[in-house]
Design a protein around this motif. Structure first.
Motif, PDB file in Angstrom:
ATOM      1  N   ARG A  18       0.830  -1.213   0.000  1.00 29.17           N
ATOM      2  CA  ARG A  18       0.000   0.000   0.000  1.00 29.17           C
ATOM      3  C   ARG A  18       0.860   1.256   0.000  1.00 29.17           C
ATOM      4  O   ARG A  18       0.621   2.194  -0.772  1.00 29.17           O
ATOM      5  CB  ARG A  18      -0.907  -0.047   1.231  1.00 29.17           C
ATOM      6  N   LEU A  19       1.885   1.290   0.847  1.00 34.29           N
ATOM      7  CA  LEU A  19       2.754   2.468   0.895  1.00 34.29           C
ATOM      8  C   LEU A  19       3.543   2.640  -0.407  1.00 34.29           C
ATOM      9  O   LEU A  19       3.714   3.763  -0.891  1.00 34.29           O
ATOM     10  CB  LEU A  19       3.708   2.374   2.091  1.00 34.29           C
ATOM     11  N   GLY A  20       4.004   1.536  -0.975  1.00 42.19           N
ATOM     12  CA  GLY A  20       4.733   1.614  -2.243  1.00 42.19           C
ATOM     13  C   GLY A  20       3.872   2.131  -3.378  1.00 42.19           C
ATOM     14  O   GLY A  20       4.302   2.983  -4.160  1.00 42.19           O
ATOM     15  N   LEU A  21       2.633   1.643  -3.467  1.00 39.12           N
ATOM     16  CA  LEU A  21       1.732   2.104  -4.524  1.00 39.12           C
ATOM     17  C   LEU A  21       1.346   3.567  -4.329  1.00 39.12           C
ATOM     18  O   LEU A  21       1.299   4.341  -5.295  1.00 39.12           O
ATOM     19  CB  LEU A  21       0.484   1.228  -4.582  1.00 39.12           C
ATOM     20  N   ALA A  22       1.087   3.948  -3.086  1.00 36.11           N
ATOM     21  CA  ALA A  22       0.735   5.346  -2.814  1.00 36.11           C
ATOM     22  C   ALA A  22       1.893   6.263  -3.195  1.00 36.11           C
ATOM     23  O   ALA A  22       1.684   7.324  -3.805  1.00 36.11           O
ATOM     24  CB  ALA A  22       0.358   5.523  -1.348  1.00 36.11           C
ATOM     25  N   TYR A  23       3.111   5.866  -2.869  1.00 35.21           N
ATOM     26  CA  TYR A  23       4.281   6.678  -3.200  1.00 35.21           C
ATOM     27  C   TYR A  23       4.496   6.756  -4.710  1.00 35.21           C
ATOM     28  O   TYR A  23       4.809   7.822  -5.245  1.00 35.21           O
ATOM     29  CB  TYR A  23       5.523   6.120  -2.508  1.00 35.21           C
ATOM     30  N   PHE A  24       4.316   5.630  -5.393  1.00 38.18           N
ATOM     31  CA  PHE A  24       4.473   5.589  -6.851  1.00 38.18           C
ATOM     32  C   PHE A  24       3.550   6.601  -7.528  1.00 38.18           C
ATOM     33  O   PHE A  24       3.981   7.406  -8.354  1.00 38.18           O
ATOM     34  CB  PHE A  24       4.184   4.171  -7.351  1.00 38.18           C
ATOM     35  N   ILE A  25       2.271   6.580  -7.173  1.00 41.61           N
ATOM     36  CA  ILE A  25       1.313   7.507  -7.785  1.00 41.61           C
ATOM     37  C   ILE A  25       1.538   8.928  -7.273  1.00 41.61           C
ATOM     38  O   ILE A  25       1.394   9.902  -8.024  1.00 41.61           O
ATOM     39  CB  ILE A  25      -0.137   7.048  -7.532  1.00 41.61           C
ATOM     40  N   PHE A  26       1.932   9.064  -5.994  1.00 42.57           N
ATOM     41  CA  PHE A  26       2.196  10.396  -5.433  1.00 42.57           C
ATOM     42  C   PHE A  26       3.256  11.140  -6.239  1.00 42.57           C
ATOM     43  O   PHE A  26       3.136  12.349  -6.470  1.00 42.57           O
ATOM     44  CB  PHE A  26       2.629  10.279  -3.969  1.00 42.57           C
ATOM     45  N   LEU A  27       4.312  10.440  -6.663  1.00 39.80           N
ATOM     46  CA  LEU A  27       5.361  11.105  -7.434  1.00 39.80           C
ATOM     47  C   LEU A  27       4.809  11.721  -8.712  1.00 39.80           C
ATOM     48  O   LEU A  27       5.154  12.852  -9.076  1.00 39.80           O
ATOM     49  CB  LEU A  27       6.488  10.124  -7.760  1.00 39.80           C
ATOM     50  N   TRP A  28       3.934  10.973  -9.398  1.00 37.60           N
ATOM     51  CA  TRP A  28       3.333  11.504 -10.624  1.00 37.60           C
ATOM     52  C   TRP A  28       2.412  12.683 -10.300  1.00 37.60           C
ATOM     53  O   TRP A  28       2.398  13.681 -11.024  1.00 37.60           O
ATOM     54  CB  TRP A  28       2.560  10.402 -11.354  1.00 37.60           C
ATOM     55  N   ALA A  29       1.659  12.575  -9.233  1.00 35.81           N
ATOM     56  CA  ALA A  29       0.739  13.649  -8.848  1.00 35.81           C
ATOM     57  C   ALA A  29       1.510  14.899  -8.431  1.00 35.81           C
ATOM     58  O   ALA A  29       1.142  16.019  -8.806  1.00 35.81           O
ATOM     59  CB  ALA A  29      -0.162  13.169  -7.714  1.00 35.81           C
ATOM     60  N   ALA A  30       2.570  14.728  -7.667  1.00 35.85           N
ATOM     61  CA  ALA A  30       3.362  15.872  -7.215  1.00 35.85           C
ATOM     62  C   ALA A  30       3.989  16.606  -8.398  1.00 35.85           C
ATOM     63  O   ALA A  30       4.085  17.835  -8.394  1.00 35.85           O
ATOM     64  CB  ALA A  30       4.443  15.404  -6.241  1.00 35.85           C
ATOM     65  N   HIS A  31       4.385  15.859  -9.427  1.00 34.05           N
ATOM     66  CA  HIS A  31       4.950  16.517 -10.606  1.00 34.05           C
ATOM     67  C   HIS A  31       3.914  17.362 -11.339  1.00 34.05           C
ATOM     68  O   HIS A  31       4.269  18.318 -12.023  1.00 34.05           O
ATOM     69  CB  HIS A  31       5.599  15.487 -11.543  1.00 34.05           C
ATOM     70  N   LYS A  32       2.656  17.030 -11.195  1.00 31.50           N
ATOM     71  CA  LYS A  32       1.618  17.894 -11.782  1.00 31.50           C
ATOM     72  C   LYS A  32       1.619  19.260 -11.103  1.00 31.50           C
ATOM     73  O   LYS A  32       1.382  20.280 -11.744  1.00 31.50           O
ATOM     74  CB  LYS A  32       0.243  17.239 -11.653  1.00 31.50           C
ATOM     75  N   ILE A  33       1.901  19.272  -9.818  1.00 29.77           N
ATOM     76  CA  ILE A  33       1.958  20.537  -9.078  1.00 29.77           C
ATOM     77  C   ILE A  33       3.266  21.275  -9.389  1.00 29.77           C
ATOM     78  O   ILE A  33       3.283  22.491  -9.545  1.00 29.77           O
ATOM     79  CB  ILE A  33       1.846  20.271  -7.550  1.00 29.77           C
ATOM     80  N   ILE A  34       4.349  20.529  -9.496  1.00 29.23           N
ATOM     81  CA  ILE A  34       5.670  21.132  -9.704  1.00 29.23           C
ATOM     82  C   ILE A  34       5.845  21.634 -11.138  1.00 29.23           C
ATOM     83  O   ILE A  34       6.378  22.720 -11.363  1.00 29.23           O
ATOM     84  CB  ILE A  34       6.779  20.112  -9.357  1.00 29.23           C
ATOM     85  N   THR A  35       5.405  20.832 -12.122  1.00 31.68           N
ATOM     86  CA  THR A  35       5.579  21.194 -13.536  1.00 31.68           C
ATOM     87  C   THR A  35       4.241  21.052 -14.276  1.00 31.68           C
ATOM     88  O   THR A  35       4.080  20.149 -15.107  1.00 31.68           O
ATOM     89  CB  THR A  35       6.643  20.312 -14.213  1.00 31.68           C
ATOM     90  N   PRO A  36       3.293  21.943 -14.016  1.00 32.45           N
ATOM     91  CA  PRO A  36       1.971  21.807 -14.643  1.00 32.45           C
ATOM     92  C   PRO A  36       2.003  21.924 -16.159  1.00 32.45           C
ATOM     93  O   PRO A  36       1.196  21.297 -16.847  1.00 32.45           O
ATOM     94  CB  PRO A  36       1.151  22.926 -14.006  1.00 32.45           C
ATOM     95  N   GLY A  37       2.947  22.675 -16.694  1.00 31.29           N
ATOM     96  CA  GLY A  37       3.029  22.826 -18.152  1.00 31.29           C
ATOM     97  C   GLY A  37       3.270  21.508 -18.862  1.00 31.29           C
ATOM     98  O   GLY A  37       2.738  21.254 -19.950  1.00 31.29           O
ATOM     99  N   GLN A  38       4.078  20.649 -18.251  1.00 31.85           N
ATOM    100  CA  GLN A  38       4.350  19.338 -18.841  1.00 31.85           C
ATOM    101  C   GLN A  38       3.054  18.533 -18.944  1.00 31.85           C
ATOM    102  O   GLN A  38       2.805  17.869 -19.947  1.00 31.85           O
ATOM    103  CB  GLN A  38       5.377  18.592 -17.994  1.00 31.85           C
ATOM    104  N   TYR A  39       2.226  18.614 -17.926  1.00 29.42           N
ATOM    105  CA  TYR A  39       0.979  17.842 -17.943  1.00 29.42           C
ATOM    106  C   TYR A  39      -0.080  18.472 -18.832  1.00 29.42           C
ATOM    107  O   TYR A  39      -0.930  17.765 -19.364  1.00 29.42           O
ATOM    108  CB  TYR A  39       0.494  17.593 -16.513  1.00 29.42           C
TER     109      TYR A  39
END
Length: 157
Positions: free
Chosen positions: A22-43
């Motif tokens: 559960r923690l591994g899956l949450a972290y995996f998706i969290f990284l992608w979600a956090a990048h939406k906040i950090i680099t919204p233009g890419q998304y």
């Protein structure tokens, strides 16, 4: 008087395995979600390129924020049926968008570098989400399980 529930050694191992998953899956998706906040233009570009959808920066922030909130729910084991399934469905959407890469897993570019091997990771993660949902009743070390042990059983915990 409250009935004390004692977990067997096997229950504890199952719970620990699912906590790690559960923690591994949450972290995996969290990284992608956090990048939406950090680099919204890419998304914004990816949404236009893959889905033919124009998104404003605020919409990208909202999607990223919602995904981060779901990741927190999964990491804590809150609203388990909903949160685990929601992240799994989001990941399945990613797989659907990349299905053609599964048809040619050994493709290489002009420099001989394999270009379609990352979708294998997508399949492994999808399998892990399916396992997490199927084994939800063995997920003993989550807030949902703790609440379930201390109240009437509820299907959404």
């Amino acid at each position: 008087m409250e009935k004390k529930i004692i977990l067997s050694p096997q229950d504890k191992l199952d719970g620990l395995a699912l906590l790690i998953l559960r923690l591994g899956l949450a972290y995996f998706i969290f990284l992608w979600a956090a990048h939406k906040i950090i680099t919204p233009g890419q998304y914004q570009f990816l949404a236009k390129h893959f889905d033919n959808v124009d998104m404003s920066v605020m919409q990208v922030y909202l999607v990223g924020g919602a995904q981060i909130a779901l990741c927190a729910c999964v990491a804590l084991g809150v609203l388990r049926i909903f949160s685990y399934s929601a992240l799994g469905v989001m990941h399945f959407f990613t797989i659907l968008r990349r299905w053609e890469q599964f048809l040619d897993p050994f493709a290489v570019n002009a420099k001989g570098f394999p270009i379609n091997r990352n979708p294998v990771i997508d399949l492994a993660v999808m399998g892990a989400f399916i396992a997490l949902v199927l084994l939800i009743r063995r997920d003993h070390f989550s807030f949902g399980a703790w609440i379930g042990r201390h109240s009437r059983p509820r299907w959404w915990l």
